[in-house]
Design a protein around this motif. Structure first.
Motif, short mmCIF file in Angstrom:
data_model
loop_
_atom_site.label_atom_id
_atom_site.label_comp_id
_atom_site.label_asym_id
_atom_site.label_seq_id
_atom_site.Cartn_x
_atom_site.Cartn_y
_atom_site.Cartn_z
N UNK A 66 23.88 47.66 -7.11
CA UNK A 66 24.95 47.11 -7.93
C UNK A 66 24.76 45.67 -8.32
N UNK A 67 23.80 44.96 -7.71
CA UNK A 67 23.52 43.59 -8.11
C UNK A 67 22.63 43.59 -9.35
N UNK A 68 22.61 42.47 -10.06
CA UNK A 68 21.81 42.39 -11.28
C UNK A 68 20.35 42.08 -10.93
N UNK A 69 19.45 42.97 -11.29
CA UNK A 69 18.02 42.78 -11.09
C UNK A 69 17.37 42.74 -12.48
N UNK B 65 31.17 42.21 -21.02
CA UNK B 65 30.85 42.75 -19.70
C UNK B 65 29.37 43.11 -19.59
N UNK B 66 28.84 43.71 -20.67
CA UNK B 66 27.42 44.10 -20.65
C UNK B 66 26.53 42.86 -20.55
N UNK B 67 26.89 41.80 -21.25
CA UNK B 67 26.08 40.58 -21.21
C UNK B 67 26.06 39.96 -19.81
N UNK B 68 27.14 40.17 -19.05
CA UNK B 68 27.23 39.60 -17.71
C UNK B 68 26.81 40.59 -16.62
N UNK B 69 26.51 41.84 -17.05
CA UNK B 69 26.09 42.88 -16.11
C UNK B 69 27.20 43.20 -15.10
N UNK B 70 28.42 43.25 -15.61
CA UNK B 70 29.56 43.63 -14.79
C UNK B 70 30.35 44.69 -15.53
N UNK B 71 31.30 45.31 -14.86
CA UNK B 71 32.13 46.31 -15.52
C UNK B 71 33.24 45.64 -16.32
N UNK C 140 11.40 41.83 -4.85
CA UNK C 140 12.52 41.76 -5.80
C UNK C 140 13.85 41.88 -5.07
N UNK C 141 13.95 42.82 -4.12
CA UNK C 141 15.18 42.98 -3.35
C UNK C 141 15.48 41.71 -2.56
N UNK C 142 14.46 41.16 -1.90
CA UNK C 142 14.65 39.98 -1.06
C UNK C 142 15.08 38.78 -1.92
N UNK C 143 14.42 38.61 -3.06
CA UNK C 143 14.76 37.51 -3.96
C UNK C 143 16.21 37.63 -4.44
N UNK C 144 16.62 38.84 -4.81
CA UNK C 144 17.98 39.07 -5.30
C UNK C 144 19.01 38.77 -4.22
#
Length: 345
Positions: A149-152, A238-244, A195-199
């Motif tokens: 659910x986080x932005x990658x 919302x799409x630009x911020x990667x949130x609902x 990538x996971x660790x960086x996020x």
């Protein structure tokens, strides 16, 4: 050459295509419930590249909704993490109370061990899918699960390295031999771990209130930047911020405003300035309104009067009169100074 399997729905009768696609996705990822508006004649392609423990599959498909339910998890769980690099189209996903949306260049992530709902569309979607076993990630499972659910982003940093590697791999597998599969698998697992660790580190660096405030400021900036677009919608923000969209609404509620209210205020303030600008005194009021995203002159006039207690036309006239009075006063003062200047006779 690497082992590769190609699926093309057009090779099957129309009535069999969607069921075959569902079976294929169950094998590539994990069993899921799937629905689509195009189930009667579904169009999809997938090339599965087997790299031992890791699987990569460039895929394109029509609108579809994927659901991984608790019941399906109990029945079968390969214990893998899934990543989808969005190549074309848009998508989104939900996990319990968390939601996210994805655009080209983003990574969608999910776990076969947790319920989720994902969707692609409404247009056709193209992704590069990746399945990585939990056991290959050099992160504790409870930490890796927090990435869902986080932005990658696949356009910068470690995400760009992984995205470029996957794009190069799927573009041409001919240079690789079967003996290269385990090595390629290790590279993908290591980049996914990084990538996971960086996020997680970037997300953990901000306290929750700071993250919320940062998102709100970003939303404001996006609205200001796209102020003149009459088609601008909360979904685009919302799409630009990667949130609902629901979380976007929540951000604005916590600031005692709404997305629509904030956007309308910015547009009215811009129109208010333009109507008072002497350089634009010949520009029709409806042109000024359209410039700032008001599609209907009557809606603009009503909103302007509500905000300022005066019509746009009257505001322009009053501003012009005030300028004229100010100019006359200044001219009189200059004349008075000239007449009373010392040394004059």
């Amino acid at each position: 050459m690497l082992t590769q399997t190609l699926f093309r729905s057009e090779d099957l009768p129309a009535a069999d295509r969607f069921d075959a696609w569902c079976d294929l996705m169950g094998q590539s990822h994990a069993p899921m419930q799937m629905t689509s508006e195009f189930a009667a004649d579904f169009k999809a392609r997938q090339s599965v590249i087997a790299l031992g423990a890791v699987t990569v599959y460039p895929t394109s498909f029509q609108q579809v909704v994927f659901r991984r339910t608790p019941k399906l998890i109990r029945q079968s769980d390969p214990e893998t993490y899934h990543l989808s690099l969005m190549v074309n189209g848009n998508g989104g996903a939900r996990w319990d109370r968390r939601e996210a949306v994805y655009r080209p260049g983003d990574f969608h992530t999910s776990s076969t061990s947790a319920p989720y709902e994902a969707f692609g569309g409404p247009e056709s979607v193209a992704i590069i899918g990746v399945e990585v076993p939990r056991s290959l990630l050099l992160l504790p499972s409870n930490r890796a699960d927090q990435v869902m659910g986080l932005h990658l982003s696949g356009q910068e940093g470690v995400g760009a390295l992984l995205a470029q590697f996957l794009a190069q791999l799927v573009s041409d597998t001919s240079p690789y031999r079967p003996a290269d599969a385990p090595r390629l698998s290790t590279v993908i697992a290591d980049l996914t771990t990084a990538l996971f660790a960086h996020t997680l580190e970037a997300d953990a660096a901000l306290p929750p209130e700071s993250r919320r405030r940062t998102l709100f400021l970003r939303a404001q900036a996006f609205l200001r930047h796209n102020l003149t677009d009459p088609e601008l919608t909360p979904d685009q923000v919302a799409a630009a911020l990667h949130i609902s969209r629901s979380y976007l609404y929540q951000l604005f509620r916590q600031e005692s405003t709404t997305v629509a209210g904030y956007l309308r205020r910015l547009r009215l303030e811009a129109a208010h300035r333009d109507l008072a600008d002497p350089a634009q005194r010949t520009t029709p009021v409806h042109t000024v309104a359209a410039r700032w995203g008001f599609r209907h002159a009557s809606d603009f006039t009503r909103a302007f009067r509500t905000a300022y207690g005066i019509s746009p036309t009257d505001h322009r006239h009053h501003a012009a009169k005030a300028r004229s009075s100010s100019w006359s006063g200044e001219e009189s003062r200059r004349n008075a100074v000239t007449l009373s200047a010392p040394g004059e006779s």
